[in-house]
Enzyme design. Structure first.
Site, PDB file in Angstrom:
ATOM      1  N   CYS A   2       0.932  -1.318  -0.042  1.00  0.00           N
ATOM      2  CA  CYS A   2      -0.063  -0.060  -0.030  1.00  0.00           C
ATOM      3  C   CYS A   2       0.756   1.206  -0.112  1.00  0.00           C
ATOM      4  O   CYS A   2       2.035   1.199  -0.211  1.00  0.00           O
ATOM      5  CB  CYS A   2      -1.047  -0.049   1.213  1.00  0.00           C
ATOM      6  N   ARG A  27       0.136   3.210  -8.922  1.00  0.00           N
ATOM      7  CA  ARG A  27       0.190   1.818  -8.991  1.00  0.00           C
ATOM      8  C   ARG A  27      -1.192   1.227  -8.565  1.00  0.00           C
ATOM      9  O   ARG A  27      -1.042  -0.115  -8.717  1.00  0.00           O
ATOM     10  CB  ARG A  27       0.990   1.823  -7.602  1.00  0.00           C
ATOM     11  N   TRP A  72      -4.060  -1.248  -0.681  1.00  0.00           N
ATOM     12  CA  TRP A  72      -4.394  -2.353  -1.768  1.00  0.00           C
ATOM     13  C   TRP A  72      -4.445  -3.474  -0.954  1.00  0.00           C
ATOM     14  O   TRP A  72      -3.595  -4.207  -0.433  1.00  0.00           O
ATOM     15  CB  TRP A  72      -2.827  -2.295  -2.693  1.00  0.00           C
ATOM     16  N   ASN A  96       1.850  -0.691   5.787  1.00  0.00           N
ATOM     17  CA  ASN A  96       1.962  -1.674   4.650  1.00  0.00           C
ATOM     18  C   ASN A  96       2.853  -2.828   5.255  1.00  0.00           C
ATOM     19  O   ASN A  96       3.457  -2.868   6.293  1.00  0.00           O
ATOM     20  CB  ASN A  96       3.031  -0.998   3.608  1.00  0.00           C
ATOM     21  N   GLY A  97       2.239  -4.062   4.723  1.00  0.00           N
ATOM     22  CA  GLY A  97       3.038  -5.572   4.821  1.00  0.00           C
ATOM     23  C   GLY A  97       2.027  -6.208   5.534  1.00  0.00           C
ATOM     24  O   GLY A  97       0.803  -6.161   5.444  1.00  0.00           O
ATOM     25  N   GLU A 473       7.364 -20.109 -20.878  1.00  0.00           N
ATOM     26  CA  GLU A 473       7.141 -18.656 -20.438  1.00  0.00           C
ATOM     27  C   GLU A 473       8.060 -17.698 -20.906  1.00  0.00           C
ATOM     28  O   GLU A 473       7.935 -16.683 -21.466  1.00  0.00           O
ATOM     29  CB  GLU A 473       7.104 -18.775 -18.705  1.00  0.00           C
ATOM     30  N   LYS A 477       7.511 -14.269 -23.107  1.00  0.00           N
ATOM     31  CA  LYS A 477       7.903 -13.216 -22.639  1.00  0.00           C
ATOM     32  C   LYS A 477       8.763 -12.366 -23.667  1.00  0.00           C
ATOM     33  O   LYS A 477       8.537 -11.316 -24.020  1.00  0.00           O
ATOM     34  CB  LYS A 477       8.964 -13.333 -21.394  1.00  0.00           C
ATOM     35  N   GLU A 480       6.460 -11.217 -26.702  1.00  0.00           N
ATOM     36  CA  GLU A 480       5.739 -10.215 -26.104  1.00  0.00           C
ATOM     37  C   GLU A 480       6.431  -8.927 -26.088  1.00  0.00           C
ATOM     38  O   GLU A 480       5.775  -7.989 -26.723  1.00  0.00           O
ATOM     39  CB  GLU A 480       5.220 -10.634 -24.824  1.00  0.00           C
ATOM     40  N   HIS A 496      10.760 -34.324 -33.328  1.00  0.00           N
ATOM     41  CA  HIS A 496       9.358 -34.670 -33.891  1.00  0.00           C
ATOM     42  C   HIS A 496       8.746 -33.524 -34.904  1.00  0.00           C
ATOM     43  O   HIS A 496       7.808 -33.413 -35.433  1.00  0.00           O
ATOM     44  CB  HIS A 496       8.397 -35.136 -32.957  1.00  0.00           C
ATOM     45  N   LYS A 595      -3.018  -5.093 -20.079  1.00  0.00           N
ATOM     46  CA  LYS A 595      -2.773  -5.614 -18.857  1.00  0.00           C
ATOM     47  C   LYS A 595      -3.832  -6.543 -18.460  1.00  0.00           C
ATOM     48  O   LYS A 595      -3.579  -7.532 -17.941  1.00  0.00           O
ATOM     49  CB  LYS A 595      -2.558  -4.649 -18.102  1.00  0.00           C
TER      50      LYS A 595
HETATM   51  O1  M6R Z   1      -4.900 -11.438 -15.496  1.00  0.00           O
HETATM   52  P1  M6R Z   1      -4.308 -12.868 -16.079  1.00  0.00           P
HETATM   53  O2  M6R Z   1      -3.525 -13.546 -15.266  1.00  0.00           O
HETATM   54  O3  M6R Z   1      -5.712 -13.729 -16.096  1.00  0.00           O
HETATM   55  O4  M6R Z   1      -3.979 -12.634 -17.751  1.00  0.00           O
HETATM   56  C1  M6R Z   1      -3.774 -13.673 -18.625  1.00  0.00           C
HETATM   57  C2  M6R Z   1      -2.862 -13.287 -19.776  1.00  0.00           C
HETATM   58  O5  M6R Z   1      -3.294 -12.140 -20.399  1.00  0.00           O
HETATM   59  C3  M6R Z   1      -1.500 -12.687 -19.257  1.00  0.00           C
HETATM   60  O6  M6R Z   1      -0.920 -13.874 -18.220  1.00  0.00           O
HETATM   61  C4  M6R Z   1      -0.408 -12.451 -20.199  1.00  0.00           C
HETATM   62  O7  M6R Z   1      -0.276 -13.604 -21.120  1.00  0.00           O
HETATM   63  C5  M6R Z   1       0.522 -11.637 -19.731  1.00  0.00           C
HETATM   64  N1  M6R Z   1       0.397 -10.375 -20.021  1.00  0.00           N
HETATM   65  C6  M6R Z   1       1.824 -12.189 -20.456  1.00  0.00           C
HETATM   66  O8  M6R Z   1       2.808 -11.516 -19.889  1.00  0.00           O
END
Ligand code: M6R
Length: 600
Positions: A2, A27, A72, A96-97, A473, A477, A480, A496, A595
């Site tokens: 927070c 934030r 938060w 906070n914490g 992953e 990353k 993306e 394969h 996001k």
């Molecule tokens: O909010 P969520 O975890 O449900 O989001 C799912 C995906 O849209 C999200 O993980 C997306 O793949 C990431 N931005 C990748 O870094």
């Protein structure tokens, strides 16, 4: 995670507190409040919602000393009662914490006659300080902190006296002319002063308009050094990091620490979840689990599959949420929806579909009060703190943290894990945040390799078993944020088909930490080397064999085999980040992405 502010000086406190709180709102927060000494007593105003909403409700409050908070939520829903400050008699506290032993403290304080109105851990702290207060605020705070287990940054107001303290949660004192400030984050007070003193763990500050005194927990005075902050506001919001993504990668040790806080007892070998209404005995009846998620959360779920199967002997299906809806197959008797935002439309729709088959549902999310928390029967919070970069990093780490704990919890319930193994695993888990810090201190080497391969058009990430989800992953990353075509592959599957794509121009990141399939992974590395691909291995620091087969090695600390995916994760995140940076990409806001994806 927070935001805290405090003021003691010659100006009116309210406008400064409100303005400082607004500077923390980038934030994302859910409720806010202030407490101000109005020349005779302390007035508290707080509410759910944004700071501007709180501001509109405020009367004119004269007074030169006060504290403020943006919340938060972690303990208790985001509402007016749970918003900070929390008060007890003349004491008002913002925090906070996480106070890990707040339940025990709460019960003890109730026995002593205190009444609780909120669901928060912080209210216990307010009562505790009040309980110890005998006309010396510093003494009372020190005595209360002695009773507390957990992490905290606090500001405490009693009359016109202001005290701050910290442990494992940041807090800074801003030094002005006839006025001094408290803040959890530099941007909050940067407009008022650039002279800052950073509190260290277990330090207490007594903040008056003309002087700030610092003490240790034995009330011994401490000398502190002032720093001049030269960042502009934007840099300060990112704590000096160039991007939120890099900042959030560096926040992972703390995020994971919070994920574990209050849930693990290594001594007793037990795990407890606040939001899970499934007792260890009830776990016996669960023989199949379905995990539903998208993107990065799906990759976390895939690691979850290996964990539940290895540690608890429970079969797990992991489903891409947007596909599950149309599969018409019945899910397991427990359905777990993983979503950091809690608002991903595909995941919500799939979870609702899964619920029509009966059975239990559980959400793993970072956002208290999000839609998934209302749709699922129970919920475990990740506690990563707000994540701003579109690329999920620290939320992925906390998802893994929750899944490790959950799989161990189920393993115990199923009688698959001995008490000794459980204790050993929990001790090793606790060490992971510090091991991640060690990897972060080695980032220059990772940056160097990222620079070398940043002009490639295709990159492969390969891994086997537990490392396969991390390969996925890493590829997600990289594509993306750097726009390089990347594939995550189960290393045994290369031959394969995809091996046809491997040439001297296709760098391969091979996650080759020690474990069940290490020897097979070495064979897969030889396969790609035979096609002249440059190979970077992610390997244990004690592995002296791997360098014979690859072009470069990035080392991670040796740990229990099953835990190493958390460490490899940090390497693939940094490789992706530095590759995108070398290509000058808009890292925090990659093209075409958002996001939170609220459309199906
Ligand atoms: O909010 P969520 O975890 O449900 O989001 C799912 C995906 O849209 C999200 O993980 C997306 O793949 C990431 N931005 C990748 O870094």
């Amino acid at each position: 995670m927070c935001g805290i502010v405090g003021y003691s000086g010659i100006r009116q406190a309210v406008p400064i507190l409100i303005d400082s709180l607004k500077r923390l709102e980038y934030r994302g927060y859910d409720s806010a409040g202030i407490a101000v000494f109005n020349e005779s007593n302390v007035e508290v105003y707080k509410d759910k919602g944004k700071i501007v909403d709180l501001e509109k409700t405020l009367p004119n409050i004269p007074g030169n000393v006060g504290i403020g908070h943006t919340r938060w939520a972690t303990h208790g829903r985001p509402n007016k009662i749970n918003a900070h400050p929390h008060t007890s008699g003349n004491i008002s506290v913002v925090h906070n914490g996480i106070i890990e032993n707040y339940q025990q403290l709460r019960e003890k304080l109730i026995r002593s006659g205190y009444q609780f109105s909120s669901e928060t851990d912080t209210e216990a702290l307010a009562h505790l300080i009040n309980n110890y207060y005998k006309n010396d605020l510093v003494d009372a705070v020190i005595l209360a902190l002695n009773d507390i287990k957990g992490s905290y940054a606090i500001a405490v107001l009693c009359g016109n006296e202001l005290v701050a303290a910290r442990k494992d949660s940041p807090l800074v004192i801003g030094i002005g002319e006839n006025e001094n400030f408290i803040a959890s984050d530099i941007p909050a007070i940067l407009k008022y002063t650039r002279k800052m003193i950073f509190l260290d763990d277990m330090e207490i500050a007594y903040v008056a308009p003309d002087k700030v005194s610092f003490f240790d927990t034995g009330k011994k005075p401490i000398e502190k050094t002032m720093k001049l902050i030269e960042w502009d506001l934007e840099a300060a919001e990112k704590s000096g990091y160039e991007h939120f993504m890099l900042k959030e990668i560096h926040e992972q040790p703390k995020a994971l620490h919070e994920t574990f806080a209050g849930r693990i007892s290594e001594l007793e070998g037990t795990i407890a979840f606040d939001g899970l209404n499934l007792k260890e005995e009830q776990v016996k009846d669960i023989n199949r689990i379905s995990i539903i998620a998208c993107g990065t959360s799906y990759n976390a779920g895939l690691l979850g599959k290996y964990l539940f199967e290895q540690l608890a002997g429970i079969h797990v299906d992991v489903e891409i949420a947007s596909e599950f809806r149309y599969s018409h197959s019945s899910p397991g008797s427990l359905v777990i929806g993983i979503s950091q935002s809690g608002e991903t439309a595909d995941t919500l729709a799939a979870l609702r579909e899964a619920k029509t088959f009966g059975g239990r549902s559980l959400a793993i999310t970072n956002i208290m009060g999000s839609t998934i928390t209302r749709d699922a029967d129970s919920c475990i919070y990740m506690r990563s703190g707000p994540e701003i970069g579109v690329a999920a990093t620290k939320t992925f780490m906390s998802q893994l943290g929750v899944l490790y704990l959950l799989a161990l919890y189920f393993g115990k319930g199923k009688g698959k894990i001995s008490s000794d193994r459980m204790k050993r695993m929990l001790v090793s888990l606790r060490k992971v945040p510090a091991q991640i810090t060690r990897i972060l201190s080695n980032k220059e080497l990772i940056k160097k390799y990222a620079g070398i391969y940043s002009s490639s058009s295709d990159i492969f990430f390969i891994g086997r078993t537990l490392n396969y989800p991390i390969a996925l992953e890493g590829a997600l990353k990289l594509k993306e944020i750097s726009y390089i075509h990347a594939e995550g592959y189960a290393a045994g599957e290369l031959k394969h088909g995809p091996l046809a794509l491997i040439t001297k121009n296709t760098p391969v990141i091979a996650i080759a930490t020690k474990g069940l399939t290490y020897d097979k992974m070495v064979n897969n590395i030889k396969e790609v080397k035979a096609r002249e691909a440059p190979v970077i291995a992610i390997a244990d620091e004690k592995d002296s064999e791997i360098e014979k087969y690859v072009d470069a090695v990035i080392r991670v600390p040796a740990t229990d085999d099953i835990l190493s995916p958390m460490l490899s994760t940090v390497v693939v995140q940094l490789l992706s980040y530095y590759t995108a940076k070398a290509r000058n990409c808009p890292i925090d806001q990659p093209r075409n992405l958002a996001k939170s994806v609220t459309v199906e």
